[in-house]
Design a protein around this motif. Structure first.
Motif, PDB file in Angstrom:
ATOM      1  N   GLU A 103      10.967  -7.845  19.141  1.00 57.47           N
ATOM      2  CA  GLU A 103       9.577  -7.786  18.719  1.00 57.47           C
ATOM      3  C   GLU A 103       9.266  -8.916  17.751  1.00 57.47           C
ATOM      4  O   GLU A 103       9.555  -8.840  16.576  1.00 57.47           O
ATOM      5  N   LYS A 106       7.441  -8.454  14.355  1.00 61.38           N
ATOM      6  CA  LYS A 106       8.263  -7.782  13.352  1.00 61.38           C
ATOM      7  C   LYS A 106       9.259  -8.734  12.726  1.00 61.38           C
ATOM      8  O   LYS A 106       9.493  -8.712  11.521  1.00 61.38           O
ATOM      9  N   ASN A 226      -8.960 -16.097  19.446  1.00 57.20           N
ATOM     10  CA  ASN A 226      -8.346 -15.287  18.397  1.00 57.20           C
ATOM     11  C   ASN A 226      -7.036 -15.868  17.905  1.00 57.20           C
ATOM     12  O   ASN A 226      -6.737 -15.849  16.731  1.00 57.20           O
ATOM     13  N   LEU A 238       3.255  -8.245  -4.711  1.00 60.48           N
ATOM     14  CA  LEU A 238       3.319  -7.436  -5.932  1.00 60.48           C
ATOM     15  C   LEU A 238       4.383  -7.909  -6.899  1.00 60.48           C
ATOM     16  O   LEU A 238       4.433  -7.462  -8.038  1.00 60.48           O
ATOM     17  N   LEU A 241       3.540  -8.779 -10.409  1.00 60.44           N
ATOM     18  CA  LEU A 241       3.361  -7.765 -11.454  1.00 60.44           C
ATOM     19  C   LEU A 241       4.492  -7.818 -12.464  1.00 60.44           C
ATOM     20  O   LEU A 241       4.367  -7.347 -13.582  1.00 60.44           O
ATOM     21  N   ASN A 242       5.614  -8.384 -12.067  1.00 61.59           N
ATOM     22  CA  ASN A 242       6.749  -8.472 -12.988  1.00 61.59           C
ATOM     23  C   ASN A 242       6.691  -9.691 -13.902  1.00 61.59           C
ATOM     24  O   ASN A 242       7.510  -9.822 -14.799  1.00 61.59           O
ATOM     25  N   LYS A 247       0.162 -10.769 -17.419  1.00 60.41           N
ATOM     26  CA  LYS A 247      -0.136  -9.453 -17.979  1.00 60.41           C
ATOM     27  C   LYS A 247      -1.632  -9.307 -18.230  1.00 60.41           C
ATOM     28  O   LYS A 247      -2.142  -8.209 -18.387  1.00 60.41           O
ATOM     29  N   LEU A 249      -5.128  -8.771 -17.166  1.00 65.91           N
ATOM     30  CA  LEU A 249      -5.603  -8.090 -15.961  1.00 65.91           C
ATOM     31  C   LEU A 249      -6.498  -8.969 -15.093  1.00 65.91           C
ATOM     32  O   LEU A 249      -6.428  -8.911 -13.866  1.00 65.91           O
ATOM     33  N   LEU A 252      -4.401 -11.439 -13.252  1.00 64.98           N
ATOM     34  CA  LEU A 252      -3.653 -10.672 -12.265  1.00 64.98           C
ATOM     35  C   LEU A 252      -4.513 -10.394 -11.046  1.00 64.98           C
ATOM     36  O   LEU A 252      -4.099 -10.578  -9.898  1.00 64.98           O
ATOM     37  N   LYS A 253      -5.711  -9.963 -11.315  1.00 64.56           N
ATOM     38  CA  LYS A 253      -6.602  -9.584 -10.236  1.00 64.56           C
ATOM     39  C   LYS A 253      -6.912 -10.785  -9.350  1.00 64.56           C
ATOM     40  O   LYS A 253      -6.864 -10.698  -8.122  1.00 64.56           O
ATOM     41  N   LEU A 256      -3.710 -11.666  -7.379  1.00 69.38           N
ATOM     42  CA  LEU A 256      -3.364 -10.659  -6.372  1.00 69.38           C
ATOM     43  C   LEU A 256      -4.333 -10.695  -5.206  1.00 69.38           C
ATOM     44  O   LEU A 256      -3.935 -10.604  -4.041  1.00 69.38           O
ATOM     45  N   GLU A 260      -3.264 -11.316  -1.386  1.00 73.62           N
ATOM     46  CA  GLU A 260      -3.387 -10.265  -0.388  1.00 73.62           C
ATOM     47  C   GLU A 260      -4.196 -10.727   0.812  1.00 73.62           C
ATOM     48  O   GLU A 260      -4.068 -10.204   1.910  1.00 73.62           O
TER      49      GLU A 260
ATOM     50  N   LYS B 106      -7.555  -3.433  15.675  1.00 79.68           N
ATOM     51  CA  LYS B 106      -8.530  -4.063  14.786  1.00 79.68           C
ATOM     52  C   LYS B 106      -9.603  -3.080  14.370  1.00 79.68           C
ATOM     53  O   LYS B 106     -10.027  -3.064  13.228  1.00 79.68           O
ATOM     54  N   HIS B 161       4.860  -3.236  24.474  1.00 80.21           N
ATOM     55  CA  HIS B 161       5.604  -4.154  25.314  1.00 80.21           C
ATOM     56  C   HIS B 161       6.837  -4.628  24.595  1.00 80.21           C
ATOM     57  O   HIS B 161       6.904  -4.624  23.366  1.00 80.21           O
ATOM     58  N   ARG B 162       7.798  -5.017  25.373  1.00 73.49           N
ATOM     59  CA  ARG B 162       9.011  -5.558  24.783  1.00 73.49           C
ATOM     60  C   ARG B 162       9.708  -6.434  25.819  1.00 73.49           C
ATOM     61  O   ARG B 162       9.651  -6.165  27.011  1.00 73.49           O
ATOM     62  N   LEU B 238      -6.335  -2.781  -3.797  1.00 80.28           N
ATOM     63  CA  LEU B 238      -6.597  -3.523  -5.031  1.00 80.28           C
ATOM     64  C   LEU B 238      -7.800  -2.995  -5.798  1.00 80.28           C
ATOM     65  O   LEU B 238      -8.031  -3.385  -6.937  1.00 80.28           O
ATOM     66  N   LEU B 241      -7.484  -1.961  -9.377  1.00 77.03           N
ATOM     67  CA  LEU B 241      -7.478  -2.922 -10.475  1.00 77.03           C
ATOM     68  C   LEU B 241      -8.757  -2.821 -11.297  1.00 77.03           C
ATOM     69  O   LEU B 241      -8.807  -3.233 -12.440  1.00 77.03           O
ATOM     70  N   LEU B 249       0.039  -1.624 -17.378  1.00 78.43           N
ATOM     71  CA  LEU B 249       0.694  -2.370 -16.300  1.00 78.43           C
ATOM     72  C   LEU B 249       1.718  -1.530 -15.535  1.00 78.43           C
ATOM     73  O   LEU B 249       1.834  -1.649 -14.329  1.00 78.43           O
ATOM     74  N   LYS B 253       1.533  -0.713 -11.653  1.00 76.84           N
ATOM     75  CA  LYS B 253       2.581  -1.138 -10.738  1.00 76.84           C
ATOM     76  C   LYS B 253       3.028   0.022  -9.851  1.00 76.84           C
ATOM     77  O   LYS B 253       3.159  -0.121  -8.644  1.00 76.84           O
ATOM     78  N   LEU B 256       0.170   0.785  -7.361  1.00 82.21           N
ATOM     79  CA  LEU B 256      -0.018  -0.277  -6.370  1.00 82.21           C
ATOM     80  C   LEU B 256       1.118  -0.296  -5.365  1.00 82.21           C
ATOM     81  O   LEU B 256       0.898  -0.463  -4.162  1.00 82.21           O
TER      82      LEU B 256
END
Lengths: 340, 340
Positions: A103, A106, A226, A238, A241-242, A247, A249, A252-253, A256, A260, B106, B161-162, B238, B241, B249, B253, B256
DNA sequence: ATTAGCACTCAATAAAAGAGAGTGCTAACA
DNA sequence: TGTTAGCACTCTCTTTTATTGAGTGCTAAT
């Protein structure tokens, strides 16, 4: 500019410490941690020099030093040794790939996960568009009254499908014949070259079939359209976040959200230049949104097209690990494409 | 317990204000904002009552009141009027669906996006497993030397499918025949019922074909196994947030991570009980991880199986909007399934 | 039953004090 | 001439103390 050995040592110490702790590094800490044979005072002098040269900076007068972006750049260019994946990691990745080899989607996702997992940064993979791959096979399969499934397979094994409406009067044999027509007409053509002028054979066909052929052509347009654009796969967003630098916000926002949304991220990824792993640090990035991030990226060849793979993280990044990992994974991917 | 009209008014005011501002609500604010014909002192008395009953609570003695989880529960059960989607929103959703109707995956994703967009909370859709849908069609298509593509279509239009390996000696006609065999044998059966004992016809076949048939059966097992589990689609994670309750935080975390990982989220989603929209507030949730979140969920029927759709957000949630939106989207989805 | 008035409480903010890490500079030393 | 010990100085970070203000609960009057 060439630095002498001692300055290099100190720069490296500061970088290693700072990357680890995210705190300014003082002269004492450098001497202690890295067991240098010189005193803190000497280190202070050298640090002052390094600061003058622009490789270190001070958040404020009475704090330790942190590497500047130029400092990281110097390190990356002149001192860094890439830390490639170890054998266990490589084995793990190959196992993951083997387990999902049937696949394709994947596999890509797993590679992304793996890369973000070993580096602890967000990873991205840009899969090149398929418009220049070859048409391999098309079939229209009746699935219920008035509906059929159009399936299109390309030479590199990408399978696209979509449901289409067909006139009630069409029988399975018609669909079979239509499929055959398409296969004859398009055999070996590039997807982007498929267009209706190739199908003069339409004329020889019944009206109802002609209708299906038209629908099918429209659908193919849509499908190819497409898949026309590069696809971006993001993993491990994510992880930021570490990072203590995010830190805040708001910051971060912003980041992120960027990480995403594949569309946003795509606009921001720099072009890898050569065949080497490429690193852009902080403000070196052209895109405004990631001027406080660093990107480690490599291109990979897949069937003539260029894909990209890399990680994105804070400027305070373990470049040695990131660059090594990206390099390793790149070559594994290229292997993979050769095998298929 | 039944509250008198005035207490209800005050409770509602506190809830509306608190949901909007995330700040404790004082007696003066209640009187002013909602133009009640009573004085702040009276409101204070009533609030003290409501607190005794457990519907309000005070972060500390000299702060305003905030609704307790029981307060929200009372409101939801006895006072709330669901605010369903307005016509523009419904039209928008239908447009989105129509634009993507040919691609089932979709559509689901878009519905999720839509729901998280209108509510500003994270949305989830649990698509029921397909194991009890009917086998519709199978085909094995040669794509290159030694490789073929196995395509399996179910009655509800799911396409799996595969790629499989086939002996070099197999020619396209063999594959065609094999497909036909499968189609005859499995026509109209449930996917979960497909097993090799049904295929006595294997015996009548050439050895090389038998080999392919075995591979195909293995592959089908794998495919069906893959689709065996419910699928969870998450959107708008998100959004949290924006919630001040998650400015911490660590908390952020945890939540999230939960919201990004479908597997984690699935373990945490409560079961919708009746045919109504179901709301679980804070500690009512059984799963430890979301004891400070609320879930608004509805079941939807699709081909005999139950799917789930809902949103997850802070306890301080606009339940009226969330419940109304989920309800509206649920009925739109059910419509959709009827149409197909 | 309702309300105005008032003392009281307690978080949040601001201001002040103290601690500590690290520097730069000077002077002594090899 | 390069290196190092010593020390005053700087500046952030933490702790302490003071101040403010929103909001309450209680009492007494209406």
């Amino acid at each position: 500019m060439m630095l002498d050995e001692r300055k290099k040592n100190i720069l490296e110490s500061v970088i290693k410490d700072y990357v680890e702790t995210a705190e300014p590094v003082g002269s004492r800490a450098v001497v202690k941690k890295h067991k240098l044979k010189i005193s803190a005072a000497t280190v202070r002098n050298e640090m002052a020099d390094l600061e003058e040269m622009g490789y270190l900076e001070q958040p404020h007068t009475s704090a330790g030093r942190i590497p500047s972006e130029s400092g990281f750049r110097y390190y990356v260019d002149c001192m860094m040794e890439k830390e490639r994946l170890c054998n266990e990691e490589i084995d793990l990745l190959y196992t993951i790939i083997q387990d999902n080899i049937q696949e394709w989607d994947k596999v890509i996702h797993h590679i992304g996960n793996f890369l973000s997992g070993v580096t602890n940064y967000a990873s991205f993979i840009v899969v090149p568009s398929v418009k220049s791959s070859d048409f391999k096979f098309l079939q229209v399969i009746p699935i219920e009254q008035g509906k059929a499934l159009l399936i299109l397979v390309t030479d590199i094994g990408i399978i696209m499908h979509r449901k289409i409406d067909i006139p009630e009067s069409i029988v399975p044999e018609d669909l079979y014949i239509i499929g055959k027509l398409f296969n004859q007409a398009f055999q070996g053509k590039k997807l982007e070259q498929i267009n209706r002028t190739d199908l003069q054979l339409i004329r020889d066909n019944l009206k109802k079939r002609r209708q299906v052929i038209d629908t099918a052509l429209d659908t193919i347009d849509g499908l190819v359209g497409n898949y026309d654009e590069e696809q971006v796969i993001i993993s491990g967003a994510l992880n930021i976040l570490n990072q203590p630098e995010f830190k805040d916000l708001d910051k971060l926002k912003r980041i992120l959200t960027l990480l995403e949304e594949d569309v946003l991220l795509k606009n921001v990824i720099p072009e890898p230049e050569g065949h080497e792993v490429d690193i852009t640090i902080g403000k070196e990035n052209i895109a405004e949104d990631i001027k406080e991030m660093s990107v480690v990226i490599a291109g990979y060849k897949s069937f003539g097209e260029m894909g990209k793979i890399g990680v994105i993280g804070p400027v305070r990044m373990e470049y040695w690990k990131a660059a090594g990992s990206v390099e390793s994974v790149r070559s594994i991917i290229e292997d993979l494409f050769k095998l298929r």
